[in-house]
Design a protein around this motif. Structure first.
Motif, PDB file in Angstrom:
ATOM      1  N   PHE A 118       0.835  -1.189   0.000  1.00 27.13           N
ATOM      2  CA  PHE A 118       0.000   0.000   0.000  1.00 27.13           C
ATOM      3  C   PHE A 118       0.871   1.239   0.000  1.00 27.13           C
ATOM      4  O   PHE A 118       1.740   1.395   0.847  1.00 27.13           O
ATOM      5  CB  PHE A 118      -0.921   0.009   1.225  1.00 27.13           C
ATOM      6  N   GLU A 119       0.613   2.115  -0.952  1.00 22.72           N
ATOM      7  CA  GLU A 119       1.317   3.389  -1.028  1.00 22.72           C
ATOM      8  C   GLU A 119       0.438   4.523  -0.519  1.00 22.72           C
ATOM      9  O   GLU A 119       0.827   5.683  -0.578  1.00 22.72           O
ATOM     10  CB  GLU A 119       1.756   3.645  -2.466  1.00 22.72           C
ATOM     11  N   GLU A 120      -0.765   4.187  -0.036  1.00 18.55           N
ATOM     12  CA  GLU A 120      -1.722   5.177   0.453  1.00 18.55           C
ATOM     13  C   GLU A 120      -1.416   5.630   1.868  1.00 18.55           C
ATOM     14  O   GLU A 120      -2.222   6.301   2.487  1.00 18.55           O
ATOM     15  CB  GLU A 120      -3.150   4.600   0.400  1.00 18.55           C
ATOM     16  N   GLY A 121      -0.287   5.263   2.392  1.00 21.68           N
ATOM     17  CA  GLY A 121       0.079   5.620   3.758  1.00 21.68           C
ATOM     18  C   GLY A 121       0.213   4.381   4.610  1.00 21.68           C
ATOM     19  O   GLY A 121       0.065   3.255   4.140  1.00 21.68           O
ATOM     20  N   ASN A 122       0.517   4.574   5.868  1.00 18.20           N
ATOM     21  CA  ASN A 122       0.693   3.456   6.787  1.00 18.20           C
ATOM     22  C   ASN A 122      -0.645   2.805   7.115  1.00 18.20           C
ATOM     23  O   ASN A 122      -1.624   3.491   7.401  1.00 18.20           O
ATOM     24  CB  ASN A 122       1.345   3.925   8.088  1.00 18.20           C
ATOM     25  N   ILE A 123      -0.665   1.467   7.092  1.00 14.45           N
ATOM     26  CA  ILE A 123      -1.877   0.725   7.440  1.00 14.45           C
ATOM     27  C   ILE A 123      -2.068   0.785   8.951  1.00 14.45           C
ATOM     28  O   ILE A 123      -1.173   0.421   9.715  1.00 14.45           O
ATOM     29  CB  ILE A 123      -1.784  -0.741   6.975  1.00 14.45           C
ATOM     30  N   LEU A 124      -3.233   1.248   9.364  1.00 13.76           N
ATOM     31  CA  LEU A 124      -3.554   1.336  10.785  1.00 13.76           C
ATOM     32  C   LEU A 124      -4.389   0.150  11.238  1.00 13.76           C
ATOM     33  O   LEU A 124      -4.209  -0.355  12.335  1.00 13.76           O
ATOM     34  CB  LEU A 124      -4.295   2.644  11.070  1.00 13.76           C
ATOM     35  N   ASP A 125      -5.335  -0.280  10.374  1.00 11.92           N
ATOM     36  CA  ASP A 125      -6.203  -1.404  10.718  1.00 11.92           C
ATOM     37  C   ASP A 125      -6.840  -1.941   9.443  1.00 11.92           C
ATOM     38  O   ASP A 125      -6.915  -1.250   8.436  1.00 11.92           O
ATOM     39  CB  ASP A 125      -7.286  -0.968  11.703  1.00 11.92           C
ATOM     40  N   VAL A 126      -7.322  -3.180   9.521  1.00  7.31           N
ATOM     41  CA  VAL A 126      -8.031  -3.822   8.414  1.00  7.31           C
ATOM     42  C   VAL A 126      -9.309  -4.408   9.000  1.00  7.31           C
ATOM     43  O   VAL A 126      -9.266  -5.127   9.993  1.00  7.31           O
ATOM     44  CB  VAL A 126      -7.187  -4.939   7.759  1.00  7.31           C
ATOM     45  N   VAL A 127     -10.449  -4.075   8.371  1.00  8.80           N
ATOM     46  CA  VAL A 127     -11.744  -4.496   8.885  1.00  8.80           C
ATOM     47  C   VAL A 127     -12.524  -5.180   7.765  1.00  8.80           C
ATOM     48  O   VAL A 127     -12.610  -4.655   6.655  1.00  8.80           O
ATOM     49  CB  VAL A 127     -12.546  -3.272   9.404  1.00  8.80           C
ATOM     50  N   LYS A 128     -13.094  -6.338   8.074  1.00 10.24           N
ATOM     51  CA  LYS A 128     -13.949  -7.024   7.112  1.00 10.24           C
ATOM     52  C   LYS A 128     -15.276  -6.278   7.034  1.00 10.24           C
ATOM     53  O   LYS A 128     -15.906  -6.019   8.045  1.00 10.24           O
ATOM     54  CB  LYS A 128     -14.159  -8.477   7.529  1.00 10.24           C
ATOM     55  N   ARG A 129     -15.717  -5.931   5.791  1.00 15.64           N
ATOM     56  CA  ARG A 129     -16.919  -5.134   5.599  1.00 15.64           C
ATOM     57  C   ARG A 129     -18.038  -5.897   4.892  1.00 15.64           C
ATOM     58  O   ARG A 129     -19.095  -5.358   4.657  1.00 15.64           O
ATOM     59  CB  ARG A 129     -16.601  -3.879   4.787  1.00 15.64           C
ATOM     60  N   GLY A 130     -17.779  -7.139   4.526  1.00 15.54           N
ATOM     61  CA  GLY A 130     -18.778  -7.935   3.831  1.00 15.54           C
ATOM     62  C   GLY A 130     -18.182  -9.276   3.481  1.00 15.54           C
ATOM     63  O   GLY A 130     -17.082  -9.613   3.918  1.00 15.54           O
ATOM     64  N   MET A 131     -18.908 -10.039   2.665  1.00 12.42           N
ATOM     65  CA  MET A 131     -18.487 -11.398   2.317  1.00 12.42           C
ATOM     66  C   MET A 131     -17.040 -11.450   1.811  1.00 12.42           C
ATOM     67  O   MET A 131     -16.243 -12.213   2.293  1.00 12.42           O
ATOM     68  CB  MET A 131     -19.436 -11.966   1.258  1.00 12.42           C
TER      69      MET A 131
END
Length: 85
Positions: free
Chosen positions: A55-68
């Protein structure tokens, strides 16, 4: 790294290898989410890698499942949505 996941009875559920030097590992439903500040890997309950990327969009802070098959990756510069196939 080699990952082994066991259920509450001690039975092995997942065995998988991955190369990501990780900061966090989460289990969401039947997916294993492994990430550091700029890389993400998602492994299914069958041990098969479903997603791996930088990811070049910045530092990953968290990952959350939003659907299937949908995940929201919260970065310090915004949110990126991922749709798995």
């Amino acid at each position: 790294f080699e990952m082994l996941v066991y259920d509450a009875t001690g039975a092995k559920k997942v065995e998988s290898g991955f190369d990501l030097v990780y900061d966090k590992i989460k289990i969401s439903d039947d997916q294993i989410i492994i990430f550091n500040s700029n890389q993400l890997t998602i492994i299914g309950s069958n041990g098969v890698e479903r997603f791996s990327g930088n990811f070049e969009e910045g530092n990953i802070l968290d990952v959350v499942k939003r659907g299937m098959n949908r995940y929201a990756v919260a970065c310090n510069k915004g949110i990126v949505l991922i749709d798995l196939k």
